[in-house]
Design an enzyme around this catalytic site. Sequence first.
Site, PDB file in Angstrom:
ATOM      1  N   GLY A  93      10.283   7.150  67.330  1.00  0.00           N
ATOM      2  CA  GLY A  93      11.035   6.055  67.939  1.00  0.00           C
ATOM      3  C   GLY A  93      11.347   6.358  69.393  1.00  0.00           C
ATOM      4  N   GLY A 109       9.111   2.669  65.028  1.00  0.00           N
ATOM      5  CA  GLY A 109       8.612   3.672  65.974  1.00  0.00           C
ATOM      6  C   GLY A 109       7.146   3.392  66.271  1.00  0.00           C
ATOM      7  CG  LEU A 164      17.529  10.478  66.022  1.00  0.00           C
ATOM      8  CD1 LEU A 164      16.770  10.564  67.343  1.00  0.00           C
ATOM      9  CD2 LEU A 164      19.017  10.414  66.302  1.00  0.00           C
ATOM     10  CB  THR A 189      16.155   1.146  56.425  1.00  0.00           C
ATOM     11  OG1 THR A 189      15.033   0.403  55.973  1.00  0.00           O
ATOM     12  CG2 THR A 189      15.687   2.231  57.388  1.00  0.00           C
ATOM     13  CE1 TYR A 227      21.573  -0.655  62.678  1.00  0.00           C
ATOM     14  CE2 TYR A 227      23.055  -1.433  64.398  1.00  0.00           C
ATOM     15  CZ  TYR A 227      22.137  -0.520  63.934  1.00  0.00           C
ATOM     16  OH  TYR A 227      21.777   0.541  64.728  1.00  0.00           O
TER      17      TYR A 227
END
Length: 326
Positions: free
Chosen positions: A10, A36, A76, A95, A149
């Site tokens: 990413g 990414g 990350l 995720t 999120y």
Amino acid sequence: MRVLITGGAGFIGSHLADAYIERGDEVYIIDDLSTGSIENIKHLKAHPRFHYTIDSVHNAPIVAELVDQCDVVFHLAAAVGVRLIVESPVRTIETNVHGTEVVLAQANKKKKKVLIASTSEVYGLSADVPFREDGCLVLGATTKGRWSYACSKAIDEFLALAYWREKRLPTIIVRLFNTVGPRQTGQYGMVIPTFVKQALAGRPITVYGDGRQSRCFCHVSDVVGALMRLMEHPQAVGEVFNIGSNEEVTILELAERVRKLTGSPSEIVFVPYDEAYEQGFEDMPRRVPDISKINALVGFRPTKSLDEILQTVIDFYAGRTTAHGD
């Protein structure tokens, strides 16, 4: 040192890999390339101290193997960008939450230090600006998808801190505030690469809402330096840190600066949030970090001004346009 970076292909992960390779360390990355890009790490692929695995952090046996080989872990890997969050809420939550569960569980087996990347989004609708790490998080209604999120990353933080308190797994949490620089894509709603690409192409620069919402942008090189210093500081364990700049700018001012720096003839057009994202979309009017905590511990201070940051992104995209002939 042997370093594992999840989401290492990413934008931030690839710059972090560069910094450790340059320092003489061994770098392992895992990335499923969902957000990414192999392009971000192609210059590292032949390096003898760089190792990459194309797979998901949900794959526990692979993560376990990589954790075993490394001394520290930077987690990350995450679903990123407002557009992705609005369009793929299930993927975002799974995720962010499940990926973090896997990484923490595997790191805990060998008590490997983990730094978890969280986000300024967790502050939600809080009006207590600048945001302090010990401030209240004010999230919108569950019926508003964009808050999924923020909530998923807050769960990541709770989980990481619980692993530290209950199981003594050394964890560090960072809340990143609008990190920008070369290699960042505008594909998922990132504002600076979007504005720069629009300006360079002479297309209209699209400002969402009335443009009065403000943000602070920090160059990726400053952020990477802060991540490395926190990872090495024993007093960072069990703590939460804001990382960002406190040079505040409205999005309309940002669009005007990009237009000026690129010498673009682009007009600035306003797009309602409902049209850009979803009906009833809520945005944060101001997002400004209090960075006194990280400054006190590791002396962090952003070194690049907003104009310098914008110029690095302009140079990157101008160079790519020339290279690709488009």
